[in-house]
Design a protein around this motif. Structure first.
Motif, mmCIF file in Angstrom:
data_model
loop_
_atom_site.group_PDB
_atom_site.id
_atom_site.type_symbol
_atom_site.label_atom_id
_atom_site.label_comp_id
_atom_site.label_asym_id
_atom_site.label_seq_id
_atom_site.Cartn_x
_atom_site.Cartn_y
_atom_site.Cartn_z
ATOM 1 N N UNK A 106 47.918 41.246 45.823
ATOM 2 C CA UNK A 106 48.147 42.348 46.758
ATOM 3 C C UNK A 106 47.562 43.639 46.192
ATOM 4 N N UNK A 107 47.058 44.477 47.113
ATOM 5 C CA UNK A 107 46.530 45.784 46.719
ATOM 6 C C UNK A 107 47.626 46.820 46.879
ATOM 7 N N UNK A 108 47.890 47.551 45.783
ATOM 8 C CA UNK A 108 48.878 48.623 45.791
ATOM 9 C C UNK A 108 48.210 49.867 45.217
ATOM 10 N N UNK A 109 48.260 50.960 45.948
ATOM 11 C CA UNK A 109 47.617 52.213 45.531
ATOM 12 C C UNK A 109 46.149 51.989 45.176
ATOM 13 N N UNK A 110 45.489 51.126 45.952
ATOM 14 C CA UNK A 110 44.060 50.894 45.774
ATOM 15 C C UNK A 110 43.702 49.897 44.680
ATOM 16 N N UNK A 111 44.708 49.346 43.979
ATOM 17 C CA UNK A 111 44.450 48.421 42.872
ATOM 18 C C UNK A 111 44.983 47.038 43.224
ATOM 19 N N UNK A 112 44.148 46.007 43.062
ATOM 20 C CA UNK A 112 44.566 44.636 43.323
ATOM 21 C C UNK A 112 45.315 44.105 42.113
ATOM 22 N N UNK A 113 46.531 43.619 42.351
ATOM 23 C CA UNK A 113 47.366 43.078 41.282
ATOM 24 C C UNK A 113 48.006 41.775 41.739
ATOM 25 N N UNK A 114 48.278 40.911 40.747
ATOM 26 C CA UNK A 114 49.001 39.674 41.000
ATOM 27 C C UNK A 114 50.488 39.962 41.005
ATOM 28 N N UNK A 115 51.270 39.075 41.620
ATOM 29 C CA UNK A 115 52.716 39.279 41.716
ATOM 30 C C UNK A 115 53.389 39.300 40.348
ATOM 31 N N UNK A 116 52.748 38.745 39.328
ATOM 32 C CA UNK A 116 53.330 38.786 37.987
ATOM 33 C C UNK A 116 53.025 40.102 37.269
ATOM 34 N N UNK A 117 52.360 41.027 37.971
ATOM 35 C CA UNK A 117 52.057 42.348 37.420
ATOM 36 C C UNK A 117 50.702 42.444 36.747
ATOM 37 N N UNK A 118 50.017 41.325 36.570
ATOM 38 C CA UNK A 118 48.711 41.368 35.901
ATOM 39 C C UNK A 118 47.636 41.873 36.858
ATOM 40 N N UNK A 119 46.619 42.499 36.269
ATOM 41 C CA UNK A 119 45.495 43.021 37.040
ATOM 42 C C UNK A 119 44.573 41.888 37.463
ATOM 43 N N UNK A 120 43.894 42.088 38.561
ATOM 44 C CA UNK A 120 42.874 41.153 39.010
ATOM 45 C C UNK A 120 41.669 41.330 38.100
ATOM 46 N N UNK A 121 41.302 40.280 37.345
ATOM 47 C CA UNK A 121 40.160 40.383 36.434
ATOM 48 C C UNK A 121 38.970 39.569 36.931
ATOM 49 N N UNK A 122 39.246 38.456 37.588
ATOM 50 C CA UNK A 122 38.193 37.610 38.121
ATOM 51 C C UNK A 122 38.496 37.385 39.594
ATOM 52 N N UNK A 123 37.521 37.571 40.457
ATOM 53 C CA UNK A 123 37.822 37.420 41.882
ATOM 54 C C UNK A 123 36.826 36.488 42.549
ATOM 55 N N UNK A 124 37.272 35.929 43.654
ATOM 56 C CA UNK A 124 36.466 34.990 44.417
ATOM 57 C C UNK A 124 36.448 35.417 45.886
ATOM 58 N N UNK A 125 36.175 36.714 46.117
ATOM 59 C CA UNK A 125 36.167 37.238 47.480
ATOM 60 C C UNK A 125 35.016 36.649 48.276
ATOM 61 N N UNK A 126 35.308 36.181 49.477
ATOM 62 C CA UNK A 126 34.275 35.762 50.419
ATOM 63 C C UNK A 126 33.703 37.022 51.070
ATOM 64 N N UNK A 127 34.621 37.931 51.450
ATOM 65 C CA UNK A 127 34.251 39.216 52.039
ATOM 66 C C UNK A 127 34.883 40.288 51.165
ATOM 67 N N UNK A 128 34.191 41.382 50.984
ATOM 68 C CA UNK A 128 34.774 42.471 50.208
ATOM 69 C C UNK A 128 35.977 43.040 50.953
ATOM 70 N N UNK A 129 37.057 43.361 50.214
ATOM 71 C CA UNK A 129 38.257 43.913 50.864
ATOM 72 C C UNK A 129 37.934 45.171 51.653
ATOM 73 N N UNK A 130 38.594 45.304 52.779
ATOM 74 C CA UNK A 130 38.412 46.455 53.646
ATOM 75 C C UNK A 130 39.756 47.132 53.853
ATOM 76 N N UNK A 131 39.745 48.336 54.431
ATOM 77 C CA UNK A 131 40.995 49.053 54.686
ATOM 78 C C UNK A 131 41.907 48.218 55.573
#
Length: 190
Positions: A122-147
């Motif tokens: 989930x994105x919170x305050x513009x930052x993507x984080x996992x529910x365990x509190x860790x930062x997103x370090x590797x991503x597999x986006x099909x489409x870039x996140x939008x507003x």
């Protein structure tokens, strides 16, 4: 004056005794709840087998899938109709009620989900984080996140595969994850 003080003292003694009885009752209830929780966990991971009532422990509860790394258990919730689908928040709450969380995907091999399942990103305050509190370090986006798309679903068995940003209020299936049972985990519960 003396009789008033004696009466008040007796009243306080009675209240103190009542509170002590209440505290003891709450201690007994807490112990019983703890034993019940331990028994539920033991029964879920180590069900009794055969006539001898022996236990055989499994790394995952019945119905959960063991990850290839054998460190996590997954429960894939496949809703059969639209009414059973959940928003990201509702899916997360369902996982927490199962003593789990929405799945955290650490590498591409962990992403064994099917088409459009909520994951714990989930994105919170513009930052993507996992529910365990860790930062997103590797991503597999099909489409870039939008507003207005602050949650993520995993997309597989469809080209392209990966993750898709999504509005958190949309309803999807979901995947829960919990740590697999190990000897250390079992001993800490018991």
């Amino acid at each position: 004056n003396n009789s008033i003080l004696t009466s008040e003292s007796q009243q306080l003694q009675m209240e103190k005794s009542a509170l002590e009885r209440q505290v003891e009752k709450l201690r007994r209830e807490r112990t019983e709840l703890s034993l019940t929780r331990t028994q539920r966990i033991l029964d879920a991971y180590c069900p009794k087998t055969g006539d001898k009532e022996e236990r055989r422990c499994n790394p995952c509860q019945r119905g959960w899938l063991l990850s290839p790394s054998k460190s996590s258990c997954y429960l894939v919730i496949t809703a059969k109709n639209y009414r059973e689908l959940k928003t990201w928040e509702e899916a997360g709450e369902d996982c927490r009620q199962r003593n789990a969380d929405l799945v955290v995907i650490e590498n591409k091999q962990d992403d064994s989900s099917l088409y459009s399942y909520w994951i714990g990103l989930r994105r919170t305050s513009g930052v993507w984080k996992w529910v365990d509190g860790s930062d997103l370090t590797e991503s597999y986006w099909i489409y870039q996140p939008y507003d207005n798309a602050d949650c993520a679903v995993s997309v597989k068995r469809r080209s392209p595969e990966g993750w898709r940003p999504e509005d958190c209020a949309v309803k999807y299936r979901w995947i829960c994850e919990m740590k697999a049972l190990s000897v250390q985990t079992l001993l800490s519960v018991l």
